[in-house]
Design an enzyme around this catalytic site. Structure first.
Site, PDB file in Angstrom:
ATOM      1  N   LYS A 137     -10.793-133.590  17.366  1.00 46.88           N
ATOM      2  CA  LYS A 137      -9.725-133.627  18.360  1.00 46.88           C
ATOM      3  C   LYS A 137     -10.133-134.475  19.565  1.00 46.88           C
ATOM      4  CE  LYS A 137     -10.444-129.673  21.400  1.00 46.88           C
ATOM      5  NZ  LYS A 137      -9.800-128.598  22.114  1.00 46.88           N
ATOM      6  N   LYS A 149     -20.977-120.897  22.243  1.00 47.24           N
ATOM      7  CA  LYS A 149     -21.669-121.501  23.381  1.00 47.24           C
ATOM      8  C   LYS A 149     -23.111-121.013  23.487  1.00 47.24           C
ATOM      9  CE  LYS A 149     -17.981-123.265  26.014  1.00 47.24           C
ATOM     10  NZ  LYS A 149     -17.082-123.295  27.142  1.00 47.24           N
ATOM     11  N   LYS A 190     -13.254-134.512  25.805  1.00 47.70           N
ATOM     12  CA  LYS A 190     -14.264-135.105  26.675  1.00 47.70           C
ATOM     13  C   LYS A 190     -15.665-134.870  26.137  1.00 47.70           C
ATOM     14  CE  LYS A 190     -12.099-132.783  29.591  1.00 47.70           C
ATOM     15  NZ  LYS A 190     -11.459-131.982  30.626  1.00 47.70           N
TER      16      LYS A 190
HETATM   17  P1  AMP Z   1     -10.260-128.363  27.528  1.00 48.87           P
HETATM   18  O1  AMP Z   1     -10.481-129.177  28.759  1.00 48.87           O
HETATM   19  O2  AMP Z   1     -10.763-129.001  26.279  1.00 48.87           O
HETATM   20  O3  AMP Z   1     -10.684-126.920  27.675  1.00 48.87           O
HETATM   21  O4  AMP Z   1      -8.689-128.307  27.338  1.00 48.87           O
HETATM   22  C1  AMP Z   1      -7.790-127.809  28.306  1.00 48.87           C
HETATM   23  C2  AMP Z   1      -6.455-127.556  27.642  1.00 48.87           C
HETATM   24  O5  AMP Z   1      -5.964-128.711  26.944  1.00 48.87           O
HETATM   25  C3  AMP Z   1      -6.508-126.443  26.604  1.00 48.87           C
HETATM   26  O6  AMP Z   1      -5.362-125.628  26.776  1.00 48.87           O
HETATM   27  C4  AMP Z   1      -6.443-127.134  25.265  1.00 48.87           C
HETATM   28  O7  AMP Z   1      -5.736-126.364  24.323  1.00 48.87           O
HETATM   29  C5  AMP Z   1      -5.722-128.433  25.557  1.00 48.87           C
HETATM   30  N1  AMP Z   1      -6.298-129.531  24.755  1.00 48.87           N
HETATM   31  C6  AMP Z   1      -7.527-130.069  24.884  1.00 48.87           C
HETATM   32  N2  AMP Z   1      -7.736-131.068  24.000  1.00 48.87           N
HETATM   33  C7  AMP Z   1      -6.598-131.169  23.261  1.00 48.87           C
HETATM   34  C8  AMP Z   1      -6.177-132.009  22.170  1.00 48.87           C
HETATM   35  N3  AMP Z   1      -6.955-132.972  21.673  1.00 48.87           N
HETATM   36  N4  AMP Z   1      -4.943-131.833  21.654  1.00 48.87           N
HETATM   37  C9  AMP Z   1      -4.142-130.871  22.163  1.00 48.87           C
HETATM   38  N5  AMP Z   1      -4.460-130.057  23.175  1.00 48.87           N
HETATM   39  C10 AMP Z   1      -5.678-130.175  23.736  1.00 48.87           C
END
Ligand code: AMP
Ligand code: TRP
Length: 324
Positions: free
Chosen positions: A191, A111, A194
């Site tokens: 993956k 970051k 957002k």
């Molecule tokens: P984030 O908002 O990207 O920090 O994600 C929040 C949670 O969702 C975290 O625990 C990630 O591991 C899970 N997560 C986010 N994107 C994915 C994805 N494409 N596939 C699986 N798990 C995800």
């Protein structure tokens, strides 16, 4: 087991969040004491966060989580900043945290590289995360792979505190999400997230015509070539189908695909149909929650329960270090 986990109130929940994290949170409620936290202090480290969005995102995420099946009668669901003991423990733990360890956190390094102004909160982020967990003496933490380093640090912090001031904190173990890693439909090599823009995720509350458009335009291939694996895009569609459709239907589609007799249009139309069916009760509950307008009360009750535990632990921690 006492389970603790946290999620940042940024944007909407998407299928990746659900199958990668939230579904596991819901399942863990069976037989465990679960504490789930909307980590707004952590979200404040995000340079793009604006106050109005923050206020709104916390309640919206809380309703999404309840709609997904988090049960406020079984688990504690609360907003981090409603329990200011998190920041107090954060400071105490910071004083048993190695500066060198913090400089080695890969998420921080990543970051810090991406932005011009690097706030100190970003550097301290993992200490606050350790405080979140240890404040409830939680022994298990469901997280994704990217959080394992932070959890390892939490254990080091617990160990160092216990060594200096006497055994107080359990060393929290990760429960690695065995959930699926969902890829973006528009670019299946990345993956679902957002961060890449709206084409790259499907929100749980997204309008049906928008979901339809994204599924229909999902990247596929020219058909399975002899001796080759499925392409990432098609594998991702099958993965999603497996998560929402009956097993025998998926098996039938696999057989047809292998035989070169599957039209991707059919795969997509079917996936869309089952996705909508799967999402519909979640969306219905979400609408009800919104209509009832009780989310503030639910979160206040959650914070009161969390605070009861947090106060006890802070009292003990303060005494151990000589602050009271
Ligand atoms: P984030 O908002 O990207 O920090 O994600 C929040 C949670 O969702 C975290 O625990 C990630 O591991 C899970 N997560 C986010 N994107 C994915 C994805 N494409 N596939 C699986 N798990 C995800
Ligand atoms: N850093 C976590 C994430 O980005 C969120 C989080 C904050 C968390 N505090 C936590 C996760 C405590 C587990 C336990 O996903």
């Amino acid at each position: 087991m006492r389970i603790f986990s946290g999620i940042q109130p940024t944007g909407v929940l998407h299928l990746g969040n659900y199958f990668g994290a939230i579904k596991q949170w819901v399942d863990l409620q069976k037989g465990n004491e679960c504490i789930y936290c909307i980590v707004d202090y952590h979200a404040l480290t995000n340079e793009d966060m604006v106050p109005e969005e923050m206020r709104q995102a916390r309640e919206s995420l809380a309703m999404d989580l309840l709609a997904c099946g988090i049960d406020p009668n079984k688990s504690i669901l609360f907003v981090q900043s409603d329990v200011p003991e998190h920041t107090e423990l954060c400071w105490i733990l910071g004083c048993v945290t190695s500066f060198g360890d913090l400089t080695r956190m890969t998420q921080f390094k990543q970051k810090a590289k991406e932005q011009e102004f690097v706030n100190a909160g970003l550097f301290y982020y993992p200490v606050l995360q350790a405080a979140d967990i240890l404040l409830y003496l939680a022994d298990h933490v469901p997280v994704g792979e990217d959080q394992l380093q932070h959890l390892e640090l939490s254990r080091r912090i617990a160990r160092r505190f216990n060594y200096r001031f006497g055994e107080l904190f359990p060393e929290p173990q990760p429960i690695l999400s065995k959930g699926a890693r969902i890829m973006s439909l528009a670019d299946p090599t990345r993956k679902m997230s957002k961060s890449y823009g709206p084409e790259h995720y499907i929100g749980l509350m997204e309008a049906e015509d928008s979901i339809y458009r994204k599924v229909r335009s999902a990247v596929t291939d020219m058909g399975l070539q002899p001796g080759q694996d499925m392409s990432p895009g098609v594998a991702n569609l099958f993965l999603l189908l497996e998560l929402v459709a009956p097993a025998d239907l998926v098996e039938d589609f696999r057989v047809r695909h292998k035989a070169g007799k599957l039209l991707y249009k059919d795969l997509k139309e079917t996936l869309f149909k089952y996705l909508v069916e799967f999402l519909s009760p979640i969306r219905e509950r979400r609408r009800e929650l919104e209509a009832r307008g009780e989310i503030k009360e639910i979160l206040a009750a959650g914070a009161a329960k969390a605070r009861k535990i947090a106060r006890e632990v802070i009292r003990e921690a303060r005494e151990r270090v000589g602050l009271s």
